[in-house]
Scaffold this motif. Structure first.
Motif, PDB file in Angstrom:
ATOM      1  N   ILE A  81      14.049 -19.851  28.419  1.00 44.18           N
ATOM      2  CA  ILE A  81      13.116 -18.846  28.957  1.00 44.18           C
ATOM      3  C   ILE A  81      12.669 -19.214  30.372  1.00 44.18           C
ATOM      4  N   ALA A  84      15.490 -18.524  32.907  1.00 48.12           N
ATOM      5  CA  ALA A  84      16.181 -17.224  32.937  1.00 48.12           C
ATOM      6  C   ALA A  84      16.404 -16.830  34.395  1.00 48.12           C
ATOM      7  N   PRO A  85      17.586 -16.256  34.703  1.00 47.14           N
ATOM      8  CA  PRO A  85      17.971 -16.091  36.106  1.00 47.14           C
ATOM      9  C   PRO A  85      17.357 -14.905  36.851  1.00 47.14           C
ATOM     10  N   SER A  86      16.615 -14.054  36.172  1.00 56.36           N
ATOM     11  CA  SER A  86      15.936 -12.971  36.890  1.00 56.36           C
ATOM     12  C   SER A  86      14.672 -12.630  36.114  1.00 56.36           C
ATOM     13  N   LEU A  87      13.780 -11.916  36.762  1.00 56.61           N
ATOM     14  CA  LEU A  87      12.533 -11.555  36.077  1.00 56.61           C
ATOM     15  C   LEU A  87      12.812 -10.645  34.891  1.00 56.61           C
ATOM     16  N   ALA A  88      13.768  -9.741  35.063  1.00 48.36           N
ATOM     17  CA  ALA A  88      14.094  -8.837  33.953  1.00 48.36           C
ATOM     18  C   ALA A  88      14.659  -9.611  32.772  1.00 48.36           C
ATOM     19  N   ARG A  89      15.583 -10.543  33.043  1.00 48.63           N
ATOM     20  CA  ARG A  89      16.167 -11.346  31.957  1.00 48.63           C
ATOM     21  C   ARG A  89      15.096 -12.199  31.271  1.00 48.63           C
ATOM     22  N   LYS A  90      14.180 -12.696  32.084  1.00 52.58           N
ATOM     23  CA  LYS A  90      13.122 -13.528  31.521  1.00 52.58           C
ATOM     24  C   LYS A  90      12.258 -12.699  30.568  1.00 52.58           C
ATOM     25  N   ALA A  91      11.923 -11.493  30.995  1.00 51.06           N
ATOM     26  CA  ALA A  91      11.092 -10.624  30.149  1.00 51.06           C
ATOM     27  C   ALA A  91      11.816 -10.285  28.850  1.00 51.06           C
ATOM     28  N   LEU A  94      12.026 -13.416  26.598  1.00 48.33           N
ATOM     29  CA  LEU A  94      10.689 -13.707  26.071  1.00 48.33           C
ATOM     30  C   LEU A  94      10.340 -12.728  24.946  1.00 48.33           C
ATOM     31  N   ALA A  95      10.660 -11.468  25.166  1.00 44.01           N
ATOM     32  CA  ALA A  95      10.368 -10.451  24.148  1.00 44.01           C
ATOM     33  C   ALA A  95      11.209 -10.686  22.900  1.00 44.01           C
TER      34      ALA A  95
ATOM     35  N   ARG B  53       6.681  -8.096  38.739  1.00 41.57           N
ATOM     36  CA  ARG B  53       7.801  -7.243  39.146  1.00 41.57           C
ATOM     37  C   ARG B  53       7.321  -6.061  39.991  1.00 41.57           C
ATOM     38  N   PHE B  74      12.835 -15.829  43.293  1.00 38.67           N
ATOM     39  CA  PHE B  74      13.772 -16.942  43.062  1.00 38.67           C
ATOM     40  C   PHE B  74      14.354 -17.570  44.325  1.00 38.67           C
TER      41      PHE B  74
END
Lengths: 336, 254
Positions: A81, A84-91, A94-95, B53, B74
């Motif tokens: 977590i 994770a390589p992007s904010l979207a992937r992290k979200a 996490l979900a 975001r 990042f």
């Protein structure tokens, strides 16, 4: 606070634990016959219904094992977590891991209707008495492993759980219905991660194939031993707790997953894999059951680590749970 | 400083705070004291990622150089991050520290978003209107835990008190401002944080009274400079972990 009053002194709706001892042999036979007829007629068994002690024990074993798997299953994915390589992937990740906590909670609650408290089930997990799915004893070494887990591990879980949604015990069956919907989202996000990697750079494609190579066989093992070696299968099938054999479900998973792998250019790490036109199924190579037996008996790459992580979380949280209980007791006392 | 640059910087600040605090909360996934808290902490982290975001995207638009939310999260180094140092502080898996850190920050964030709902910048006011609902829950949830732990057992009181001693030095900094604020406050876009200080103290005091906690004496060291890129040693490690994949594979799309 949900957990404060959760002990057997204040039971929720629970099953008929211990009632059998007071029944005569005739009465017991009569009840078993009624129970068998109910199951044969496709009716569900509810917590207040009479049930044979062996049925209750087997279900409790399966359900607590399932709940533990959800909770331990948070760890290998949780491992990525923070990377994770992007904010979207992290979200999304996490979900997904959050969903697993929710599934654990939901199945523990359903299992409690069989007469065991959540804290007792957790003690059984931490003492090593209760098992969890062997798949979580493998490490997550790259981001692609997160894709492989969502796609293969959740994919295998869906095949299992779709069938469990039709099982004879009402609370379990309803829990599965709800959980399956979320698992489908998990499965899709995993496959999407793999698809992105496969159309990415060479390094990303190698990463994806490496994850596939490491997770394919353990995913097949998730369906459990071959039917000839599955000690609990006969009873479970009679009671409609289990509706298909381990091998049938494994085949179903392989048949639906191989075309998905091919669609994005991933190779299945099995030289014996081939489509059989006459059976309309894929043939596949021999599963390494020696490895499976090693992992379920505690000797997998991460068994010790996973138990340590769970035990640490439990122990590090003890003072928090005690404080919440103490605070709650103070508040209750001051209201009197 | 021109208005556009100030506004971008202001958005980065909110986004960095949210992103870094989300990162700290997400470290708990799978390690909480009870499953219910695993779920709650993930919830808060997800809210914060959503806020990050929104504000990163707006910052990228204002900048107009084709960078994305992920480039901003990042591909910047620690000295370019403009979060408050409170949110980057480690909790060493002490649940009380994690709750108190979020509580102290969320009280400010709540007051700030509440004011920013009336910002003359429509994007800011829109993002704030969405965030306020989330942060209201964060204040309540974390505040409840501060009370439970403060007024729970002797051990929990001692531990949350230690957490307070550790974190208090990062609270004065929550109200620091620079030329960015001066410009935006004048334009009716941002809120003057000095006007929120008393409300923040009231929120904190109310919970501390219930929790039987006393604020540390004034006069100790107070951290400074997060909004100017001056951080503690911890941020570098967060970024090393968080930015690893995009940095190691600069051409990859994930």
């Amino acid at each position: 606070m949900h957990f404060v009053n959760r002990n057997l002194a204040n039971p929720k709706q629970t099953s008929n634990i211990g009632m059998e001892t007071t029944l005569s042999v005739e009465e017991l036979n009569k009840r078993e016959a009624e129970f068998d007829a109910k199951i044969a007629g496709g009716k569900t068994i509810e917590p207040k219904d009479w049930m044979p002690e062996r049925y209750r024990k087997q279900l409790l074993r399966m359900m607590s094992q399932h709940a533990h798997s959800e909770v331990v299953g948070m760890l290998p994915e949780g491992n990525w977590i923070t990377r994770a390589p992007s904010l979207a992937r992290k979200a999304v990740l996490l979900a997904k891991v959050q969903d697993e906590a929710g599934h654990g909670l939901y199945i523990y609650s359903a299992a409690e209707t069989l007469g065991m408290d959540r804290s007792e089930m957790i003690d059984q997990l931490l003492s090593g008495k209760a098992k969890y799915s062997s798949i979580f004893n493998y490490p997550t070494l790259s981001w692609a492993d997160i894709g492989a887990i969502g796609w293969l591990v959740d994919g295998a879980a869906i095949v299992n759980q779709t069938v469990l949604a039709k099982c004879s015990y009402g609370p379990y069956s309803r829990a599965m219905l709800r959980i399956c919907k979320e698992e489908n989202f998990h499965n899709k996000q995993g496959y999407q991660i793999m698809a992105y990697l496969m159309r990415g750079t060479k390094e990303q494609r190698d990463m994806a194939q490496d994850a596939m190579n490491r997770f394919w066989w353990p995913a097949l093992m998730m369906f459990g031993p071959s039917d000839t070696n599955s000690p609990n299968s006969a009873d479970l099938m009679k009671w409609k707790v289990k509706l298909h054999s381990n091998d049938d479900l494994r085949q179903r998973f392989i048949d639906r997953t191989v075309p998905q792998a091919e669609a994005i250019g991933l190779r299945i790490p099995d030289d014996k894999l081939k489509w059989n036109e006459s059976t309309r199924h894929y043939e596949f190579g021999e599963i390494n059951w020696a490895e499976f037996n090693q992992v379920i008996s505690g000797n997998g790459p991460c068994n010790k680590l996973r138990m340590k992580q769970r035990t640490d979380a439990h122990n590090n949280g003890a003072w928090v749970r005690e404080a919440a209980a103490a605070y709650s007791a103070k508040k209750a006392a001051s209201k009197k | 400083m021109i208005l556009n640059d100030a506004l971008k910087e202001y958005c980065l600040r909110i986004a960095d705070n949210s992103s870094i605090l989300a990162h700290r909360l997400s470290e708990w996934s799978g390690h909480g004291p009870i499953l219910e808290e695993d779920i709650a902490m993930s919830n808060m982290a997800l809210d914060l990622i959503g806020q990050a975001r929104g504000f990163y995207s707006y910052a990228a638009t204002l900048e107009g150089k084709g960078r994305t939310e992920d480039d901003l999260a990042f591909r910047r180094d620690a000295r370019e991050f403009v979060n408050r140092n409170l949110v980057e502080q480690p909790d060493h898996k002490d649940f009380g520290t994690a709750m108190l850190r979020s509580f102290l920050y969320s009280c400010l964030s709540y007051l700030q978003f509440r004011a920013l709902m009336n910002s003359k910048d429509e994007t800011i006011s829109g993002l704030s209107a969405k965030a306020i609902k989330e942060v209201t829950y964060h204040v309540r949830h974390c505040g409840d835990w501060v009370v439970r732990l403060g007024d729970g057992t002797e051990e929990s009181h001692r531990r949350i008190n230690n957490s307070l001693e550790e974190l208090w030095m990062y609270t004065a900094e929550l109200f620091e401002q620079n030329e960015v604020d001066a410009l935006l406050v004048k334009e009716g876009i941002a809120v003057d944080l000095t006007t929120l200080k008393q409300d923040w103290l009231n929120l904190v005091d109310e919970i501390f009274t219930q929790a039987k906690l006393t604020k540390p004496a004034e006069g100790g060291y107070q951290s400074s400079g997060g909004i100017n890129g001056m951080h503690t040693e911890h941020l570098g490690y967060i970024l090393a972990e968080m930015q690893f994949l995009p940095r190691a594979y600069p051409d990859a799309i994930w």
